[in-house]
Scaffold this active site. Structure first.
Site: not given
Length: 317
Positions: A159, A184, A259, A262, A285, A294
């Site tokens: 990120r 995150k 992004h 990514r 995640h 994805y």
């Protein structure tokens, strides 16, 4: 300077909060209580920055703190956001609702009767670059610093904040790993470093000789005037500028942002045969459902779907 404003907050948000503190009675005290509530719940500084921005905007609009706004006034304000000439993004509208909801709850005020609208999430596929397009972006970077930046964003699936936060101590060339620190969700993770990226990083470190952050930036004028409100890192705008410049020079017509690299990293790994659980861990995640999106963009079927035009031209062309 207000104690509720820090270096992680963009200048436009700082100005908004400054204005609310000056013009709206009781706003500073309300902001203090909001920060305390978020901190007790373990929410991040970024969450406070986002919530305070929307609460400040509403306070300035009405000239009073949002806890003193009536339900009808709230509905009028939300309607205004949806229909003003320069319509904000769905994300802006969503965060306004969430900010108000949390504020009222933390102040012990019922928010159910306000009947916040149900926010529909737009279902859009991510913009994915081809490998050729990524290669072209790297090729069109004149500065080694910019090539390394793009190489880390794409090659490690980072990120924007993660790439800005890389320190020299996070690089493990012997094990070919990069440690992503407190990303995150306040989680650390390791991601593999390409041998090509390691070679470029060693050359970059030898040339630039950074002391702490891998990517150093320059303070803006307002940061100099603030008397040291600058931590030395490359700015978010600086990273975004590099991506826009590289994609433009590469002649890419897609809407490319930080992004996007990514997204492309995740999609290309799936297409190269990586399993979804491993990818989830590499991306950092918390929920596998986030990673599963994805699968919609990746071409991983044993037999890739082709346009009927291909067979048409093959037979008659």
């Amino acid at each position: 300077m207000s104690p509720y404003i820090n270096h992680t907050m963009p200048v436009r948000k700082k100005k908004l909060i400054h204005q609310a503190e000056r013009k709206v009675p009781e706003f500073k005290e309300l902001l203090h209580r909001l920060q305390r509530s978020l901190s007790v719940l373990g929410r991040s500084q970024a969450t406070f920055n986002a919530y305070s921005r929307h609460i400040a905007a509403m306070a300035l609009h009405f000239g009073k703190i949002p806890t003193k706004v009536t339900p009808d006034e709230v509905h009028d304000y939300l309607f205004l956001l949806q229909n003003r000439s320069v319509t904000p993004s769905q994300t802006y509208f969503k965060h306004t609702v969430y900010s108000l909801r949390f504020l009222l709850k933390s102040e012990g005020i019922s928010y159910e009767y306000l009947k916040f609208p149900v926010i529909k999430h737009e279902k859009k596929l991510q913009v994915i670059l081809s490998k050729q397009e990524v290669w072209s972006m790297l090729h069109h970077c004149k500065l080694l610093k910019h090539r390394i930046l793009i190489g880390l964003l794409y090659g490690c699936g980072l990120r924007c904040l993660e790439v800005r936060n890389i320190r020299i101590q996070d690089l493990d060339f012997d094990r070919k790993l990069l440690r992503v620190v407190q990303s995150k969700g306040k989680k650390d993770r390791y991601v593999p470093l390409s041998k090509h990226l390691i070679r470029g990083l060693k050359k970059y470190l030898a040339q630039e000789k950074p002391i702490d952050w891998i990517f150093n930036g320059q303070p803006y004028g307002y940061q100099l005037r603030a008397g040291g409100d600058f931590d030395g890192r490359y700015s978010q705008k600086g990273v975004q500028w590099v991506i826009k410049q590289a994609s433009a020079k590469a002649g890419i017509q897609k809407n490319v942002h930080t992004h996007t690299l990514r997204h492309s990293y995740a999609t290309h790994l799936l297409e190269d045969g990586m399993d979804i659980v491993t990818l989830k861990n590499l991306l950092g995640h918390s929920d596998l459902k986030t990673t599963l999106i994805y699968l919609q963009s990746a071409q991983i079927n044993p037999k890739k779907v082709k346009s009927p035009l291909d067979s048409l031209f093959k037979k008659f062309g």
